[in-house]
Design a protein around this motif. Structure first.
Motif, mmCIF file in Angstrom:
data_model
loop_
_atom_site.group_PDB
_atom_site.id
_atom_site.type_symbol
_atom_site.label_atom_id
_atom_site.label_comp_id
_atom_site.label_asym_id
_atom_site.label_seq_id
_atom_site.Cartn_x
_atom_site.Cartn_y
_atom_site.Cartn_z
ATOM 1 N N GLN A 6 4.649 -4.958 12.035
ATOM 2 C CA GLN A 6 4.026 -5.606 10.623
ATOM 3 C C GLN A 6 3.908 -6.733 9.609
ATOM 4 O O GLN A 6 5.238 -7.248 9.647
ATOM 5 C CB GLN A 6 4.576 -4.210 9.368
ATOM 6 N N THR A 7 3.271 -7.652 9.145
ATOM 7 C CA THR A 7 3.211 -8.748 8.933
ATOM 8 C C THR A 7 2.248 -8.098 7.508
ATOM 9 O O THR A 7 1.541 -7.124 7.041
ATOM 10 C CB THR A 7 2.089 -9.542 9.164
ATOM 11 N N ALA A 8 2.797 -9.043 6.633
ATOM 12 C CA ALA A 8 2.707 -9.659 5.039
ATOM 13 C C ALA A 8 0.869 -9.719 5.400
ATOM 14 O O ALA A 8 0.586 -10.697 6.161
ATOM 15 C CB ALA A 8 3.164 -10.167 3.783
ATOM 16 N N PRO A 9 -0.080 -9.332 4.309
ATOM 17 C CA PRO A 9 -1.351 -10.059 3.931
ATOM 18 C C PRO A 9 -1.315 -10.945 3.795
ATOM 19 O O PRO A 9 0.182 -12.615 3.043
ATOM 20 C CB PRO A 9 -2.100 -9.459 2.919
ATOM 21 N N ALA A 10 -1.750 -12.628 4.602
ATOM 22 C CA ALA A 10 -1.386 -13.944 4.040
ATOM 23 C C ALA A 10 -1.978 -14.370 3.108
ATOM 24 O O ALA A 10 -2.321 -14.332 1.957
ATOM 25 C CB ALA A 10 -2.607 -14.145 5.050
ATOM 26 N N LEU A 11 -0.749 -15.150 2.667
ATOM 27 C CA LEU A 11 -0.835 -15.752 1.029
ATOM 28 C C LEU A 11 -2.138 -16.054 0.248
ATOM 29 O O LEU A 11 -2.561 -16.080 -0.782
ATOM 30 C CB LEU A 11 0.657 -17.154 0.796
#
Length: 367
Positions: A6-11
């Motif tokens: 899982q990856t967080a939304p791009a900054l």
């Protein structure tokens, strides 16, 4: 989808289309002549291809296109806009506007940066004024370092950092950091942790180019003051990771550690990308009196070429009595970052105590 993948939304999605609409709506509510439709068309063009800082810059330019040409009049609108924006980071579009369109008006622009910094930060924008006229800008920032508002005091330190991340270097301060000394001296015992972190990071920047200058200043500081001692400890972190004897001495750990490592384990012995390793160290003092120990660990990351590159991590600082034993543990996830890509192979792990490697273990990263 697993936790490891899982990856967080791009900054950069801080400036997504929903946020652009928010900025447009709030600006139009203040300045009725603002063309929200034109702003959205300009600001959202090729948005997906832009980085975070490119988006920030783009929004400031698009605001300029819809605001009065008269700079003071535009600033008055932005002063009203600042408290209406729904993200502290998004408020950076306001000092960015000042950097883009206000360099001709030093006093008015610096006043604006002082005002805007309380909503987010003016640290990036103020650097343009420092680069244009270092002496004049630092003279005003000296006054900021005495301000009642910790946001303003922090700006005096953060904005003048020689190597501020995400910004250009202030090359004259990289070469000679002494012009900021009076600012740092004013803040060396600041009550605000927000300010102290900036001062420590400012000094840590300087250690990369002028380490002895930093050591000279900190040695003269009253380290019995807990706020000053906190700054010193964090300012010297890079030098301590390198095992610098003078920095370790300032921190009370200049003597060679008299300890025996009874157990050193890194588990599991083999992992895959995204897994966690657990580090456990049991050590016993062999000294006849108490001693201060600064304990770090280094992971020798395997590079694409097959070689390795060590990165040092802080672990613990403690006082160990004569004959006393202690067990220290730490978990760390091994995953890719934009600044570090992992490759399969043997990763050695060193235990560093008072600057010296006193034990080694490791783990294998599988394909």
């Amino acid at each position: 989808m697993s936790d490891a993948t899982q990856t967080a939304p791009a900054l950069k999605e801080i400036f997504n289309r929903e946020r652009l609409r928010h900025i447009a709506e709030q600006t139009a509510s203040i300045y009725r002549a603002f063309d929200s439709k034109a702003f959205m068309a300009r600001a959202s063009k090729d948005l997906d291809d832009l980085s975070l800082m490119q988006r920030l810059n783009r929004v400031s330019q698009c605001l300029h296109a819809g605001l009065p040409d008269d700079y003071p009049a535009a600033l008055e609108i932005l002063f009203q806009l600042a408290p209406r924006l729904n993200s502290g980071f998004v408020t950076l579009i306001l000092p960015e506007y000042v950097a883009l369109y206000g360099q001709h008006d030093f006093q008015r622009s610096m006043h604006a940066l002082r005002f805007f910094t309380a909503f987010g930060s003016s640290e990036f924008a103020v650097r343009h004024f420092l680069r244009n006229d270092l002496k004049q800008a630092l003279a005003l920032m000296y006054d900021w370092s005495l301000d009642d508002d910790p946001h303003v005091r922090r700006l005096a330190s953060e904005g003048s950092r020689p190597r501020l991340p995400w910004s250009f270097r202030l090359e004259s301060l990289v070469a000679d950091p002494s012009p900021t000394l009076e600012i740092l001296d004013n803040l060396k015992a600041d009550d605000s942790l927000y300010v102290r972190k900036s001062v420590a990071n400012h000094l840590n920047d300087i250690t990369k180019d002028n380490p002895q200058w930093v050591l000279d200043q900190i040695e003269a500081w009253p380290l019995d003051n807990p706020n000053t001692a906190w700054i010193a400890r964090h300012a010297l972190r890079s030098l301590i990771k390198k095992g610098d004897g003078r920095a370790l001495t300032i921190m009370g750990a200049g003597e060679k550690a008299q300890v025996r490592i009874d157990a050193l384990n890194v588990t599991p012995s083999t992992i895959r990308l995204g897994d966690r390793i657990s580090l456990s160290i049991t050590l016993t003092s062999t000294a006849s009196t108490h001693q201060r120990l600064i304990i770090d660990y280094a992971i020798h990351y395997v590079k694409k070429s097959g070689g390795t590159s060590a990165k040092v991590f802080k672990l613990k600082t403690l006082e160990l009595a004569a004959g006393e034993s202690v067990t220290i543990t730490r978990e760390q996830q091994i995953r890719n970052f934009t600044t570090r890509v992992h490759y399969a192979g043997r990763h050695e792990v060193d235990v560093l105590i008072n600057g010296q490697c006193l034990g080694r273990s490791g783990f294998d990263l599988a394909e």
